[in-house]
Motif scaffolding. Structure first.
Motif, PDB file in Angstrom:
ATOM      1  N   TYR A  59       1.012  -1.166   0.020  1.00 22.81           N
ATOM      2  CA  TYR A  59      -0.057   0.045  -0.074  1.00 22.81           C
ATOM      3  C   TYR A  59       1.025   1.319  -0.174  1.00 22.81           C
ATOM      4  CZ  TYR A  59      -4.234  -2.766   0.842  1.00 22.81           C
ATOM      5  OH  TYR A  59      -5.231  -3.428   0.674  1.00 22.81           O
ATOM      6  N   TYR A  87      -3.747   0.355  -3.010  1.00 20.68           N
ATOM      7  CA  TYR A  87      -2.913  -0.959  -3.126  1.00 20.68           C
ATOM      8  C   TYR A  87      -2.265  -0.576  -4.393  1.00 20.68           C
ATOM      9  CZ  TYR A  87      -1.944  -5.859  -4.015  1.00 20.68           C
ATOM     10  OH  TYR A  87      -1.250  -6.904  -4.295  1.00 20.68           O
ATOM     11  N   GLU A  96      -2.943  -7.592  -1.289  1.00 15.43           N
ATOM     12  CA  GLU A  96      -4.040  -6.602  -0.659  1.00 15.43           C
ATOM     13  C   GLU A  96      -4.315  -6.940   0.571  1.00 15.43           C
ATOM     14  OE1 GLU A  96      -6.446  -9.480  -3.522  1.00 15.43           O
ATOM     15  OE2 GLU A  96      -4.421  -8.400  -3.223  1.00 15.43           O
TER      16      GLU A  96
END
Length: 163
Positions: A59, A87, A96
């Protein structure tokens, strides 16, 4: 009333005997049944001989400004809100859900596993599998009983769909 982490369990890792260069010890189980580790996994997920490295989130903080308006906070993306991050596939070692399929000391044939990371989201915010339903446990004075704690949301409330 459920036990959970709000940050990295450095003290727990020390207590479990984690040494520099070792794969993280198993520190918990997610509601979907997959194991949770902190920080360190094998460099090549499916090769326990590949050395150990710190796992990293995929992220990143968004660039620019949040949309403003009556129902939005506006301002620069600064990490204050969940929506400040996006993400970016492949930018870290994890997917993710802050996990990956890998071998671990407890699962030498491999499993999906979550990892806590130094950078956001630190604690996984989504499940790879289907979480189990948390049910009340009861009895006078016990969890879920009068004056006790209960697992799950209060009656009439539903858990959030994403975290």
């Amino acid at each position: 009333g459920n036990y959970h982490y709000h940050g990295l369990p450095i003290g727990l890792m020390r207590r479990l005997g984690h040494e520099t260069g070792d794969h993280s010890p198993l520190i918990g189980w997610a509601a979907d049944g997959f194991p949770i580790y902190a920080l360190f996994g094998y460099a090549e997920g499916e090769d326990s001989g590949s050395g150990v490295e710190e796992m990293t989130s995929s992220y990143a903080l968004k660039q620019g400004r949040r949309p403003g308006g009556r129902d939005a906070p506006g301002g620069e993306y600064d990490g204050a809100f969940y929506e400040d991050y996006e993400y970016v596939p492949g930018s870290g070692t994890l997917d993710e859900c802050n996990g990956r399929f890998c071998v671990t000391p407890e699962f030498p044939d491999g499993t999906y596993a979550y990892f806590l990371t130094r950078d956001w989201p630190v604690i996984p915010r989504a499940f790879r599998g289907t979480p189990s339903e948390l049910k009340e446990r009861g009895g006078p004075g016990g969890p879920g009983g009068p004056g006790g704690m209960r697992n799950g949301p209060p009656p009439g409330n539903r858990p959030p769909r994403s975290f």
